[in-house]
Design an enzyme around this catalytic site. Structure first.
Site, mmCIF file in Angstrom:
data_model
loop_
_atom_site.group_PDB
_atom_site.id
_atom_site.type_symbol
_atom_site.label_atom_id
_atom_site.label_comp_id
_atom_site.label_asym_id
_atom_site.label_seq_id
_atom_site.Cartn_x
_atom_site.Cartn_y
_atom_site.Cartn_z
ATOM 1 C CG HIS A 1 -0.284 0.116 2.526
ATOM 2 N ND1 HIS A 1 0.084 -1.007 3.258
ATOM 3 C CD2 HIS A 1 0.116 1.179 3.262
ATOM 4 C CE1 HIS A 1 0.650 -0.631 4.382
ATOM 5 N NE2 HIS A 1 0.701 0.701 4.407
ATOM 6 C CB ALA A 2 1.078 4.346 -1.393
#
Length: 146
Positions: A51-52
């Site tokens: 994820h970011a």
């Protein structure tokens, strides 16, 4: 745009008495810490992260064991970091897609710049490319109509 980088924390002490490392906001930590969490007993076959964030910045520390962190920036630059010393952390900016793989004995400590908010997570890689890919390079000419 901010990029990932290693932070070496002070390592105070010696082998006879042990060590202490300290992180302080505005000094060794690049942001005030709003949330702290840790992971442990993660099977070696599991890749976490993926994820970011829109806003949250993090510092990842392997307080025990080894963690391999891979980051990808919006421009496609990929970096690999091996965290295996409790006095070294990795700054991960909001705009970095990141994954982590752990040795079985790894304990990861994370300092985050914001409280948990599910809306801050970008969990689909395609969304990461779309959202952060829209960030204009200041060297580029503005598109017509801007």
């Amino acid at each position: 745009m901010k990029t990932p980088y290693l932070i070496t924390f002070p390592k105070l002490g010696d082998p006879a008495i042990g060590y202490i490392s300290v992180g302080e906001a505005g000094k060794t930590l690049p942001f005030p810490v709003a949330r702290t969490f840790w992971t442990y007993f993660t099977p070696e076959s599991i890749v976490r992260g993926r994820h970011a964030h829109h806003v949250t910045e993090q510092i990842l520390i392997a307080v025990a064991g080894r963690i391999i962190v891979t980051t990808e920036m919006p421009d496609g630059e990929i970096q690999n970091f091996v965290l295996d010393s409790p006095h070294v952390g990795l700054f991960v900016p909001a705009n970095a897609w990141h994954t982590m793989q752990y040795s079985h004995t790894a304990v990861q400590l994370v300092f985050a710049s914001t409280p948990y908010d599910e809306q801050d997570y970008i969990r689909k890689y395609e969304d990461f490319r779309r959202i952060w890919g829209e960030v204009q390079d200041p060297q580029q000419e503005p598109q017509q109509g801007q």
